[in-house]
Scaffold this motif. Structure first.
Motif, PDB file in Angstrom:
ATOM      1  N   ASP A  50       0.921  -1.144  -0.018  1.00 41.70           N
ATOM      2  CA  ASP A  50      -0.079   0.141   0.094  1.00 41.70           C
ATOM      3  C   ASP A  50       0.908   1.316  -0.094  1.00 41.70           C
ATOM      4  OD1 ASP A  50      -2.568  -1.009  -0.074  1.00 41.70           O
ATOM      5  OD2 ASP A  50      -2.702  -1.421   2.026  1.00 41.70           O
ATOM      6  N   ASP A  51       1.981   1.233   0.660  1.00 42.05           N
ATOM      7  CA  ASP A  51       2.938   2.365   0.955  1.00 42.05           C
ATOM      8  C   ASP A  51       3.510   2.651  -0.644  1.00 42.05           C
ATOM      9  OD1 ASP A  51       2.381   2.665   3.516  1.00 42.05           O
ATOM     10  OD2 ASP A  51       3.923   1.341   4.155  1.00 42.05           O
ATOM     11  N   THR A 108       0.956   8.909  -6.189  1.00 46.54           N
ATOM     12  CA  THR A 108       1.294  10.328  -5.799  1.00 46.54           C
ATOM     13  C   THR A 108       2.289  11.066  -6.791  1.00 46.54           C
ATOM     14  OG1 THR A 108       0.520  10.082  -3.422  1.00 46.54           O
ATOM     15  CG2 THR A 108       1.867  11.894  -4.047  1.00 46.54           C
ATOM     16  N   SER A 122       0.649   4.009  -3.059  1.00 46.26           N
ATOM     17  CA  SER A 122       0.238   5.289  -2.882  1.00 46.26           C
ATOM     18  C   SER A 122       1.458   6.295  -3.065  1.00 46.26           C
ATOM     19  CB  SER A 122       0.038   5.114  -1.137  1.00 46.26           C
ATOM     20  OG  SER A 122      -0.455   6.668  -0.893  1.00 46.26           O
TER      21      SER A 122
END
Length: 506
Positions: free
Chosen positions: A406-407, A414, A410
């Motif tokens: 997820d990190d 971004t 994400s």
């Protein structure tokens, strides 16, 4: 002598105090200078290590993209097989010639044979050039060779279709593949219009796909290299803290103090923790989770996470580029609507047409083609990419790591939505288009230099070098397009910007 010393005792004491003070000050200054020197040396060493890691990452990106490029190129050339449509046109021309020769006299038949040979020689030359290029060791064939094969005779094919209705609404997606029926009901005008649209669509799909693949791989490898660098820094910091603690405990004053503690039965917790950490863990409960030893499987878990993250490029290689080509196809149809194959264009006109097509390709469609959008899509892509032995979102997968899937996703999304990425993508695509236009310049090429005024050529004569350039860019190794994109200052700055984010995590 004694009386002299007694009379000047205060002076000697004062001189001794000054000398002692100067000695202490000198020692302090020397130690401080040594600390500053050591700090500067460590900073220089850290910068050198970071620079080497940065350059190594850039090289890894180039090798990785070129390894993936052959897979992407084969799919694009198969789905957008311009040469197959040309083969269909050639067969249609041959069929028309045979039917006409049966109903005419020998003299007329001879005239038609000569004319037909002229009209199909360009088609045959284009197909033969593409076939030779596909079977060459590097897949490379210069645009000069292709242009020389098709010059002059290729244009004569256009005269036979100008009187037929123009089918500008023909869909690129409906074009035949290499296995299509040569007896297609489409007219020659429709086939030539399909060649026109498909050639430009394949060219822009090549430019955007290679640019996006290069930037995606650059972002992925840079993020992983930065995370790995941070893990190494934290590990080194932990070892330095342990060494400092050990030196402090083994100092003479600390050893005497610990001997007194042992004499009175006080537990020796620091030394026990240093030399017997497993026993210390059992006897003394840590106050913070950070005091726990590092998970032995953390390195394995990180390698698994890295492999999962890199496998996501499967989406762009097999799914995303097709969605991208749909957006490009619509833009090409809008711009080329009403542009005849006999229209004479200058180099600036061709460049303007390409720019108009690029302006109609939305940025949202580009970024959406790079990564899967949902967890279910991520799982599906990993399964298709061969990573079907575990769940990347399982809590156990990231239990030993500070970074999860997820990190990574994400941060990647971004970055792709930032203005910096938009700028670097525009720069890469513009450079690729400029490189394409330069391949048209020079002696014996489409736009020969040295003319008093800008030369103009028919749109039909631009199609063969366009098709050749896209094929070369997709198959040739090493790829000049990939090397050029990675060498751009904007690309290297974007990579350095991603690297610089490690200061926020240390």
């Amino acid at each position: 002598m004694i009386s002299y010393l007694e009379n000047h005792r205060k002076g000697f004491q004062k001189a001794a105090g000054i000398a002692g003070g100067l000695y202490l000050v000198r020692g302090y200054i020397h130690s401080r200078l040594e600390e500053v020197k050591e700090k500067i040396e460590l900073e220089r060493l850290a910068q050198d290590i970071l620079h080497r890691r940065y350059e190594q990452t850039q090289e890894d990106v180039g090798y990785t993209v070129m390894a993936l490029l052959s897979n992407l190129g084969e799919q694009i050339l198969e789905e957008m097989d311009v040469e197959a449509v040309i083969g269909e046109l050639q067969m249609m021309s041959n069929k028309s010639f045979l039917e006409g020769s049966e109903s005419m006299s020998a003299s007329v038949s001879s005239s038609i044979s000569s004319s037909s040979a002229l009209s199909t020689s360009g088609l045959q030359g284009w197909v033969d050039a593409a076939g030779a290029q596909a079977h060459s060791p590097t897949g490379y064939s210069s645009s000069e060779e292709t242009s020389s094969v098709t010059s002059g005779s290729f244009i004569s094919n256009i005269s036979t279709i100008e009187s037929e209705p123009n089918s500008s609404s023909a869909s690129v997606a409906s074009l035949p593949s290499t296995s299509s029926d040569p007896t297609s009901s489409r007219s020659k005008a429709q086939l030539w219009n399909s060649v026109k649209l498909l050639t430009f669509t394949r060219t822009l799909t090549t430019i955007y796909s290679i640019s996006l693949l290069t930037l995606l791989t650059l972002t992925q490898l840079t993020i992983l290299a930065r995370v790995k660098y941070i893990r190494a820094i934290k590990h080194m910091s932990s070892e330095e803290d342990q060494e400092a603690a050990l030196e402090g405990e083994l100092g003479m004053s600390n050893m005497l103090f610990m001997a007194l503690k042992a004499r009175f039965g006080i537990p020796q917790q620091p030394l026990l923790k240093t030399f017997l950490p497993s026993v210390h863990e059992l006897l003394f409960a840590p106050a913070d989770d950070e005091d726990l030893p590092e998970h032995p499987l953390s390195n394995i878990a990180f390698e698994t996470l890295s492999a999962d993250y890199l496998t996501l490029s499967y989406y762009l290689l097999h799914i995303g580029w097709k969605n991208l080509s749909t957006h490009i196809q619509s833009a090409v149809e809008e711009v080329l609507e009403g542009v005849s194959l006999k229209t004479r264009l200058s180099e600036s006109d061709v460049h303007r047409l390409l720019k108009d097509m690029m302006q109609r390709v939305a940025l949202e469609g580009l970024t959406a083609s790079m990564l899967p959008n949902t967890e279910d899509m991520v799982r599906s892509v990993l399964v298709l990419g061969g990573r079907d032995d575990h769940d990347p979102y399982s809590p156990s997968q990231g239990a030993a790591l500070s970074t999860s899937m997820d990190d990574l996703l994400s941060e990647t999304r971004t970055l792709f939505s930032s203005y910096r990425f938009t700028e670097v993508l525009d720069t890469c695509v513009d450079w690729a288009v400029d490189s394409l236009m330069k391949s048209f310049e020079g002696e014996g090429r489409v736009f020969a230099s040295g003319d008093a005024e800008a030369p103009r050529v028919r749109l039909a004569s631009i199609l063969p070098p366009l098709a050749s350039w896209s094929r070369t860019s997709l198959l040739a190794l090493p790829s000049e397009l990939v090397d050029g994109i990675l060498a751009k200052d904007e690309t290297r700055t974007f990579s350095a910007w991603i690297w610089a984010k490690f200061e926020l995590e240390v």
